[in-house]
Structure formats: C-alpha cells, structure tokens
Design an enzyme around this catalytic site. Structure first.
Site, PDB file in Angstrom:
ATOM      1  N   THR A 124       0.882  -1.063   0.110  1.00  0.00           N
ATOM      2  CA  THR A 124       0.071  -0.112   0.073  1.00  0.00           C
ATOM      3  C   THR A 124       0.764   1.331  -0.051  1.00  0.00           C
ATOM      4  O   THR A 124       1.869   1.322   0.836  1.00  0.00           O
ATOM      5  CB  THR A 124      -1.014   0.097   1.346  1.00  0.00           C
ATOM      6  OG1 THR A 124      -1.731  -1.501   1.281  1.00  0.00           O
ATOM      7  CG2 THR A 124      -1.915   1.077   1.191  1.00  0.00           C
ATOM      8  N   LEU A 154      -6.383  -7.994   1.109  1.00  0.00           N
ATOM      9  CA  LEU A 154      -6.733  -8.892   2.168  1.00  0.00           C
ATOM     10  C   LEU A 154      -6.781  -8.779   3.450  1.00  0.00           C
ATOM     11  O   LEU A 154      -6.156  -7.740   4.063  1.00  0.00           O
ATOM     12  CB  LEU A 154      -5.469 -10.163   2.072  1.00  0.00           C
ATOM     13  CG  LEU A 154      -3.954  -9.860   2.591  1.00  0.00           C
ATOM     14  CD1 LEU A 154      -3.982  -9.810   4.199  1.00  0.00           C
ATOM     15  CD2 LEU A 154      -3.301 -10.800   1.859  1.00  0.00           C
ATOM     16  N   CYS A 264      -2.206  -1.528   8.931  1.00  0.00           N
ATOM     17  CA  CYS A 264      -2.732  -1.005   7.715  1.00  0.00           C
ATOM     18  C   CYS A 264      -3.357   0.249   8.038  1.00  0.00           C
ATOM     19  O   CYS A 264      -2.711   1.299   7.647  1.00  0.00           O
ATOM     20  CB  CYS A 264      -3.282  -1.994   6.917  1.00  0.00           C
ATOM     21  SG  CYS A 264      -2.541  -3.313   6.437  1.00  0.00           S
TER      22      CYS A 264
HETATM   23  N1  LIG Z   1      -1.129  -7.122   6.543  1.00  0.00           N
HETATM   24  C1  LIG Z   1      -2.160  -6.972   5.722  1.00  0.00           C
HETATM   25  O1  LIG Z   1      -3.230  -7.308   6.095  1.00  0.00           O
HETATM   26  C2  LIG Z   1      -1.880  -6.053   4.539  1.00  0.00           C
HETATM   27  C3  LIG Z   1      -3.363  -5.950   3.502  1.00  0.00           C
HETATM   28  C4  LIG Z   1      -3.199  -5.166   2.496  1.00  0.00           C
HETATM   29  C5  LIG Z   1      -1.810  -4.678   2.264  1.00  0.00           C
HETATM   30  N2  LIG Z   1      -0.990  -4.762   3.140  1.00  0.00           N
HETATM   31  C6  LIG Z   1       0.235  -4.030   2.686  1.00  0.00           C
HETATM   32  O2  LIG Z   1       1.164  -4.836   2.204  1.00  0.00           O
HETATM   33  C7  LIG Z   1       2.480  -4.535   2.743  1.00  0.00           C
HETATM   34  C8  LIG Z   1       3.307  -5.318   3.488  1.00  0.00           C
HETATM   35  O3  LIG Z   1       2.501  -5.550   4.697  1.00  0.00           O
HETATM   36  P1  LIG Z   1       2.802  -7.030   5.606  1.00  0.00           P
HETATM   37  O4  LIG Z   1       1.937  -6.610   6.674  1.00  0.00           O
HETATM   38  O5  LIG Z   1       3.000  -8.278   4.824  1.00  0.00           O
HETATM   39  O6  LIG Z   1       4.177  -6.368   6.341  1.00  0.00           O
HETATM   40  P2  LIG Z   1       5.343  -7.335   7.054  1.00  0.00           P
HETATM   41  O7  LIG Z   1       6.118  -6.098   7.822  1.00  0.00           O
HETATM   42  O8  LIG Z   1       4.315  -8.538   7.702  1.00  0.00           O
HETATM   43  O9  LIG Z   1       6.218  -8.048   5.950  1.00  0.00           O
HETATM   44  C9  LIG Z   1       7.225  -7.049   5.197  1.00  0.00           C
HETATM   45  C10 LIG Z   1       8.272  -8.136   4.812  1.00  0.00           C
HETATM   46  O10 LIG Z   1       9.136  -7.532   3.881  1.00  0.00           O
HETATM   47  C11 LIG Z   1      10.546  -8.086   4.122  1.00  0.00           C
HETATM   48  N3  LIG Z   1      11.409  -7.207   3.657  1.00  0.00           N
HETATM   49  C12 LIG Z   1      11.787  -6.027   3.890  1.00  0.00           C
HETATM   50  N4  LIG Z   1      12.711  -5.331   3.053  1.00  0.00           N
HETATM   51  C13 LIG Z   1      12.932  -6.580   1.906  1.00  0.00           C
HETATM   52  C14 LIG Z   1      13.454  -6.534   0.767  1.00  0.00           C
HETATM   53  N5  LIG Z   1      14.523  -5.579   0.298  1.00  0.00           N
HETATM   54  N6  LIG Z   1      13.422  -7.552  -0.164  1.00  0.00           N
HETATM   55  C15 LIG Z   1      12.620  -8.561   0.404  1.00  0.00           C
HETATM   56  N7  LIG Z   1      11.990  -8.720   1.260  1.00  0.00           N
HETATM   57  C16 LIG Z   1      11.932  -7.411   2.260  1.00  0.00           C
HETATM   58  C17 LIG Z   1      10.628  -8.261   5.720  1.00  0.00           C
HETATM   59  O11 LIG Z   1      11.538  -8.808   6.118  1.00  0.00           O
HETATM   60  C18 LIG Z   1       9.089  -8.560   6.022  1.00  0.00           C
HETATM   61  O12 LIG Z   1       9.147 -10.044   6.339  1.00  0.00           O
HETATM   62  C19 LIG Z   1       2.259  -3.166   3.220  1.00  0.00           C
HETATM   63  O13 LIG Z   1       2.397  -2.173   2.245  1.00  0.00           O
HETATM   64  C20 LIG Z   1       0.807  -3.227   3.796  1.00  0.00           C
HETATM   65  O14 LIG Z   1       0.239  -1.849   3.725  1.00  0.00           O
HETATM   66  C21 LIG Z   1      -1.191  -5.419   4.106  1.00  0.00           C
END
Ligand SMILES: NC(=O)c1ccc[n+]([C@@H]2O[C@H](COP(=O)([O-])OP(=O)(O)OC[C@H]3O[C@@H](n4cnc5c(N)ncnc54)[C@H](O)[C@@H]3O)[C@@H](O)[C@H]2O)c1
Length: 444
Positions: A124, A154, A264
């Site tokens: 996002t 999700l 989020c």
């Molecule tokens: N969690 C949700 O329910 C949800 C839903 C919709 C959208 N989003 C969006 O999705 C994105 C991720 O959210 P999340 O909750 O999964 O975050 P998270 O913090 O759980 O996961 C992020 C992952 O990215 C990894 N990472 C960091 N730098 C990296 C790199 N250079 N290469 C590869 N991996 C790397 C981290 O180690 C971590 O495992 C955000 O933008 C969030 O707003 C999340």
C-alpha cells in the site's frame, strides 16, 4: 497460463500471496532477507498466526513449485512477474510512508530483470509512488521496464480466503502487455467469477487508500455516535443496528468499541494526509485527522472509565484481555488493545495481559507488561478486567468462575463482545463502550 512469480517480502501479505499463487498453479519463489522467516517457511511453518495458512503452505510446498530464498539467485532470471510485497510503515520522521523497503526491492531485482518481465507493486503506497519507483528502476536497466500496481485487500484472519476469492482484483497498468500478463496471472481466480477492475496506475494506488479511509471513517463515525450516546443515556449498539438496516449504510464495520488499529488502517490514513499535503490538497482529506482523533479518544475513554470507577490507578491490578488488533491474528502493530494497556500502565496500574495467539509478541515488545497464557491466571486478583479484542474465548468465558478469582468484579467491555446479562447475573459490574446497559430494550 502458468507464470514464474517472485514474491518479494514474506510478511502477512507476501507469505499469503506466495502460498495462494502456488496453490492456483504458478511457480513461486518467495524472497525475504529475514533468514528465520525463510527457514520457518521452508520447514512448512508460517512465522505468524493466520488461520488455515499452515495447512495451505504444506500443500503448496508438496507441489515442489514453491520455494523460499533469502536473496535473488539465478532463478530470478526466469521470473515473469515480480510482486513487491514489502512493508510500507509510517516514516520515523512524519506521517508519510517509509518507502525504503520498496526502494531496496527495486534495486535488488534490477540485475535479474528481463525486458519481458513485469514488476508489480502490491504494497500500500501513497499515490505517485509507482511512477517514482518505475523511474528508479528505469535508471538501473537498459530497457523500458514493464511496471504495474495491484493493490491488496486481504484481511488478516481471513487472508488466504481473501487472496483466493477476493471481493475484487484491481490492476493498474499503463501498457496493454502488463495488463495482459496480470490478467493471465489471475486467470485462475477470474475464471471462478472474481471481478477484475483494470485501471490506470494512479487510480490503483488511490483505490486502496480510499477504501481504507472509508472503512476507518465508518468506524470512527459509529464511535462518535457512541460518545454522544454515552452522554445522553442512549445505546450506540442499538443505534448501529437500526441505521445498518438501511442498505445505503449497511451494518458492517459499524461496531462501537475501542476503535481500529493494526499494521494498515492507521498508517495508511496518515500517509494519505501526508501525500495530500504534498500535493497542496490538505483540505481534501483533512477529515481523516478527525477520524483519527475520534479513534484515539476511544482508547483514553477506557482509562477515564477506570479512573471514574477505581480512583487513582497507581498499584491497581488491571487485566487486559486481548492484545491483537483484532481476533484471529497475532498482529499487535498499532493495536488498540496494546494502546489501552500502555495508557493504563502509564497511569500507574499493574497490567497483566492475555491473548490466545499474540502473547509472545507482547512479551517480546512490551517487557513492562505481564502476560499469562490462561485467562484464569490473567484475571487472578484483578481490580478491573478490560476486554480489548473480541476473541470468541472471552465471550465464551465462564463469568461465574472468573468472578471467584478477581479482587473486584468490574469489567469494561471495549469491544461489545460479552454476554453481559450473564456477567451481571454473576455479580459483575459491566461497563460497555457506547452502551446503555440499563435500557430495558437492549438485548443480550
Ligand atoms: N497485513 C495486511 O493485512 C495487509 C493487507 C493489505 C495490504 N498490506 C500492505 O502490504 C505491505 C506489506 O505488509 P505486511 O503486513 O505483509 O508487512 P510485514 O512487515 O509483515 O512484511 C514485510 C516483509 O518484507 C520483508 N522485506 C523488507 N525488505 C525487503 C527486501 N528488500 N526484499 C525482500 N523482503 C523484504 C521483511 O523482512 C518482512 O518479512 C504493506 O504495504 C501493507 O500496507 C498489508
């Protein structure tokens, strides 16, 4: 058509996406520098709690079409679609989003990118981020890279179902080739009837933050009504039911309580305000500041009620039931439950917490708070119990038995989840946010 997909970032979004895309027939390479996370996923263990995902991971690994690595290797040269799923947390210095993980992802994949591959952002982001990242990528390769955005909707707790059968898919593209590749990627879903909305890239970035802003506003709306209701002897839960029957309003996301949180909604509405500000459009979303204010006031309201009931909280024992920002997840990022626990702690109370899944996360991140694994142990000797996450376990708890363990049968239901008549019959004083429990008309 089967694709080779690299999922970059294996958190809540990436791990779920990797498993789901592999289950629908694609070859998936999940990439995350976090060695522990990768080792856990390779061993078939999801490194966070998400219902059903462990089983699905096992199934996906058995196909041998899903692998996890800590860095790009030769197989990244075969990738058709790079999905960027890294975090976009709030920046340390302001309300805006921290894009450093997306920047690092772009820099990391550039040496492996083929001209035919498509780079697709799923994180996002503030509107305009895709254009910036595409430009960054263009400067690292000697061809015009295919770039698209595909926001994710999700919800933790139902993440796998939401990924396999989402309400809709949104793809943002600026060329027909990328659009076609994304349509092929999602064909296993769309052929089962999932709607796909194809838009330009800025619209796709905006769709996600607009949806989250709407949802946050809806929750704060009903919580604003709860503030009024509490002061005039009205009942906001009955009010929500009554207005929710109007199809234009709908009854979802109209629960009064201690408000929204998680990894989020809060950061997304803050980043939206920051971006609007940069665009000279501060007023367009200035209402979001009020949405957040209402949300934060509900947390402090719990502390105010505690002080009204107990006086000085110094040394008083308070049990907070629930730590996760909502049930069926262990995610405590920006959790209202944790905020309430911290506020009560800051007011001098001794806090004991319980959560069916998030206890270890609390132990790791909040060493000043005690955590018990059983509800009974958590409430022992409590002067006050606060229900802060609507886990089913709390609604089903035996209020008679718990009543024997506490020092004072006082409960604040911050989620309107307890069968409060039963608790009252067992001698508890129940205070529920936004409710008038004395009203003869209010059901259980
Ligand atoms: N969690 C949700 O329910 C949800 C839903 C919709 C959208 N989003 C969006 O999705 C994105 C991720 O959210 P999340 O909750 O999964 O975050 P998270 O913090 O759980 O996961 C992020 C992952 O990215 C990894 N990472 C960091 N730098 C990296 C790199 N250079 N290469 C590869 N991996 C790397 C981290 O180690 C971590 O495992 C955000 O933008 C969030 O707003 C999340």
């Amino acid at each position: 058509m089967k694709k080779t997909v690299a999922v970059i970032g294996l958190g809540y979004l990436g791990a779920t996406t990797a498993v789901a895309l592999s289950l629908v027939g694609h070859r998936v390479i999940g990439i995350d520098p976090d060695e522990k996370k990768v080792a856990s996923l390779r061993a078939g263990r999801v490194p966070f709690y998400e219902p059903g995902l462990d089983e699905a991971l096992g199934e996906a690994l058995a196909t041998k079409e899903l692998e996890f690595v800590t860095a790009h290797d030769e197989s990244s040269h075969e990738v058709d679609v790079f999905l960027l799923c890294v975090g976009t947390p709030q920046s340390r210095t302001g309300l805006g989003a921290d894009l450093q993980y997306l920047e690092a992802s772009i820099d990391g994949l550039a040496p492996y990118l083929r001209a035919e591959a498509v780079v697709v952002g799923k994180s996002t982001v503030p509107v305009g981020t895709a254009a910036y990242l595409k430009q960054r990528l263009s400067s690292l390769v000697d061809f015009a890279p295919n770039f698209a955005w595909n926001p994710e909707f999700l919800r933790e707790g139902t993440a796998l179902k939401d990924t396999l059968t989402p309400d809709r898919l949104v793809i943002g593209t600026s060329d027909s080739y990328s659009e076609q590749v994304l349509r092929e990627l999602y064909q296993p879903l769309t052929e089962n009837g999932v709607p796909l909305v194809s838009v330009d890239i800025p619209t796709s970035e905006l769709v996600k933050v607009a949806a989250n802003s709407f949802l946050a506003t809806k929750i704060s709306f009903i919580n604003a009504m709860a503030e009024i209701a509490e002061n005039v002897g009205a009942d906001a839960v009955a009010l929500a039911e009554a207005i929710g029957y109007d199809e234009r309003i709908g009854n979802k996301f109209l629960r009064t309580g201690i408000g929204f949180g998680g990894g989020c909604l809060p950061k997304d509405i803050r980043a939206f305000q920051a971006r609007a500000n940069e665009l000279g459009l501060t007023e367009s979303v200035s209402f979001l500041a009020q949405v957040e204010d209402i949300n934060l006031r509900r947390r402090t309201r719990v502390v105010d009620i505690a002080v009204e009931e107990l006086g000085d909280l110094a040394g008083r024992r308070v049990t907070v039931l629930g730590a996760a920002f909502k049930p069926e997840t262990d995610d405590i990022r920006d959790s209202p439950a944790m905020a309430v626990a911290e506020l009560l702690w800051a007011a001098g109370a001794e806090i004991t917490m319980h959560d069916p899944k998030a206890g270890d996360n609390v132990r790791r991140m909040y060493p000043q708070l005690a955590v018990e694994d059983r509800i009974a142990d958590a409430v022992a000797g409590a002067d006050l119990v606060v229900v802060a996450t609507e886990w089913r376990d709390y609604g089903l708890a035996d209020s008679a038995e718990l009543g024997k363990l506490v020092a004072n049968k006082l409960v604040i239901d911050g989620r309107n989840t307890l069968p409060y008549r039963q608790w009252q019959q067992n001698g508890w004083k129940v205070i529920a946010l936004g409710r008038n429990l004395d009203s003869a008309l209010v059901g259980v």
